[in-house]
Design a protein around this motif. Structure first.
Motif, PDB file in Angstrom:
ATOM      1  N   LEU A  41       0.858  -1.175   0.000  1.00 37.05           N
ATOM      2  CA  LEU A  41       0.000   0.000   0.000  1.00 37.05           C
ATOM      3  C   LEU A  41       0.897   1.229   0.000  1.00 37.05           C
ATOM      4  CD1 LEU A  41      -2.795   1.385   0.321  1.00 37.05           C
ATOM      5  CD2 LEU A  41      -2.390   1.297   2.785  1.00 37.05           C
ATOM      6  N   VAL A  42       0.669   2.119  -0.947  1.00 39.80           N
ATOM      7  CA  VAL A  42       1.438   3.355  -1.040  1.00 39.80           C
ATOM      8  C   VAL A  42       0.489   4.500  -0.707  1.00 39.80           C
ATOM      9  CG1 VAL A  42       2.729   4.884  -2.562  1.00 39.80           C
ATOM     10  CG2 VAL A  42       2.957   2.408  -2.796  1.00 39.80           C
ATOM     11  N   ARG A  43       0.869   5.295   0.268  1.00 37.87           N
ATOM     12  CA  ARG A  43       0.075   6.458   0.655  1.00 37.87           C
ATOM     13  C   ARG A  43       0.898   7.701   0.351  1.00 37.87           C
ATOM     14  NH1 ARG A  43      -1.953   5.782   6.341  1.00 37.87           N
ATOM     15  NH2 ARG A  43      -3.449   4.437   5.315  1.00 37.87           N
ATOM     16  N   GLU A  99      -4.092  16.884   0.427  1.00 38.66           N
ATOM     17  CA  GLU A  99      -4.726  15.683  -0.133  1.00 38.66           C
ATOM     18  C   GLU A  99      -3.939  14.434   0.242  1.00 38.66           C
ATOM     19  OE1 GLU A  99      -7.427  15.494  -2.219  1.00 38.66           O
ATOM     20  OE2 GLU A  99      -7.736  17.600  -2.739  1.00 38.66           O
ATOM     21  N   VAL A 100      -4.629  13.295   0.255  1.00 33.66           N
ATOM     22  CA  VAL A 100      -4.002  11.990   0.457  1.00 33.66           C
ATOM     23  C   VAL A 100      -4.485  11.069  -0.652  1.00 33.66           C
ATOM     24  CG1 VAL A 100      -3.930   9.944   1.921  1.00 33.66           C
ATOM     25  CG2 VAL A 100      -3.785  12.187   2.949  1.00 33.66           C
ATOM     26  N   VAL A 101      -3.545  10.359  -1.267  1.00 37.11           N
ATOM     27  CA  VAL A 101      -3.877   9.400  -2.320  1.00 37.11           C
ATOM     28  C   VAL A 101      -3.315   8.049  -1.902  1.00 37.11           C
ATOM     29  CG1 VAL A 101      -3.442   8.783  -4.723  1.00 37.11           C
ATOM     30  CG2 VAL A 101      -3.862  11.163  -4.124  1.00 37.11           C
ATOM     31  N   GLU A 102      -4.130   7.005  -2.003  1.00 38.35           N
ATOM     32  CA  GLU A 102      -3.675   5.645  -1.688  1.00 38.35           C
ATOM     33  C   GLU A 102      -3.770   4.770  -2.925  1.00 38.35           C
ATOM     34  OE1 GLU A 102      -4.688   5.106   3.049  1.00 38.35           O
ATOM     35  OE2 GLU A 102      -5.958   4.114   1.584  1.00 38.35           O
ATOM     36  N   LEU A 103      -2.718   3.984  -3.143  1.00 39.44           N
ATOM     37  CA  LEU A 103      -2.683   3.046  -4.263  1.00 39.44           C
ATOM     38  C   LEU A 103      -2.093   1.734  -3.770  1.00 39.44           C
ATOM     39  CD1 LEU A 103      -0.953   5.844  -5.998  1.00 39.44           C
ATOM     40  CD2 LEU A 103      -2.750   4.803  -7.307  1.00 39.44           C
ATOM     41  N   THR A 104      -2.576   0.631  -4.290  1.00 43.45           N
ATOM     42  CA  THR A 104      -1.977  -0.663  -4.017  1.00 43.45           C
ATOM     43  C   THR A 104      -1.163  -1.044  -5.244  1.00 43.45           C
ATOM     44  OG1 THR A 104      -3.828  -1.305  -2.616  1.00 43.45           O
ATOM     45  CG2 THR A 104      -2.423  -3.067  -3.430  1.00 43.45           C
ATOM     46  N   VAL A 105       0.132  -1.269  -5.044  1.00 41.45           N
ATOM     47  CA  VAL A 105       1.019  -1.564  -6.162  1.00 41.45           C
ATOM     48  C   VAL A 105       1.702  -2.901  -5.948  1.00 41.45           C
ATOM     49  CG1 VAL A 105       1.413   0.877  -6.623  1.00 41.45           C
ATOM     50  CG2 VAL A 105       3.001  -0.349  -5.187  1.00 41.45           C
ATOM     51  N   SER A 106       2.239  -3.428  -7.026  1.00 41.02           N
ATOM     52  CA  SER A 106       2.919  -4.721  -6.997  1.00 41.02           C
ATOM     53  C   SER A 106       4.340  -4.552  -7.493  1.00 41.02           C
ATOM     54  CB  SER A 106       2.156  -5.705  -7.893  1.00 41.02           C
ATOM     55  OG  SER A 106       2.797  -6.951  -7.916  1.00 41.02           O
ATOM     56  N   PHE A 107       5.311  -4.915  -6.637  1.00 45.31           N
ATOM     57  CA  PHE A 107       6.717  -4.887  -7.050  1.00 45.31           C
ATOM     58  C   PHE A 107       7.065  -6.228  -7.631  1.00 45.31           C
ATOM     59  CE2 PHE A 107       7.543  -1.903  -3.252  1.00 45.31           C
ATOM     60  CZ  PHE A 107       7.176  -0.821  -3.991  1.00 45.31           C
TER      61      PHE A 107
END
Length: 182
Positions: free
Chosen positions: A75-77, A125-133
């Motif tokens: 999770l990237v915030r 602002e806050v943005v959340e993304l779920t990423v895959s390494f």
């Protein structure tokens, strides 16, 4: 602690474990001219270690601290606090900025909440993304100028290597609130 420069400068590009090496296309012969940028084809991320030979029944611990060899989801915030000294994009010497955050195919923006006539906007602002390494490792933060007529103009952007930050000993290991007050 608050740093007055980019974190990449403070922590050697977060390459304390995972190093980045440019990959260049080979030349058929030495007569091929051009600079190295023309032959750049990508980058290799990893580490090289040289271990001594085994001693008296002790095996070298080659894989100690090496990450798993499969994709990992994180999770990237991203906290978008403010921008300063933006270049004017409108004839009135101002801009109507908003932010676009992109990783891989995911994109989130604050276009509906653009800040009118401002060169030093406070976004909050806050943005959340779920990423895959390792597939999605580069985060792009771009600031655009909102235009009512025509397409929006890019004011500027930066790219952040998330994978290096994740595998670095300097990465954030604590949770931060999903909202805050100025």
């Amino acid at each position: 602690q608050i740093y007055n420069s980019e974190l990449e400068n403070e922590f050697d590009n977060f390459e304390d474990w995972l190093c980045v090496f440019p990959l260049h296309r080979g030349k058929a012969n030495e007569d091929e001219g051009g600079n190295e940028d023309e032959h750049f084809v990508g980058k290799y991320k990893g580490s090289f270690y040289v271990y001594p030979t085994e001693k008296a029944g002790m095996e070298p611990k080659v894989s100690q601290g090496v990450p798993r060899n499969r994709p990992i989801k994180v999770l990237v915030r991203v906290y978008i606090v403010k921008a300063t000294n933006l270049s004017p994009a409108d004839p009135n010497g101002k801009a109507d900025p908003y932010v676009v955050v992109t990783v891989g195919q995911q994109q989130k923006d604050t276009k509906e909440r653009y800040i009118p006539k401002q060169l030093n906007p406070v976004f909050g602002e806050v943005v959340e993304l779920t990423v895959s390494f390792p597939v999605e490792s580069e985060l792009t933060v771009a600031v655009f100028d909102h235009d009512l007529v025509g397409s929006d103009d890019l004011i500027g952007e930066t790219k952040i290597d998330l994978e290096n930050r994740f595998y670095s000993k300097h990465r954030a290991n604590c949770g931060v609130a999903s909202q805050y007050d100025m």
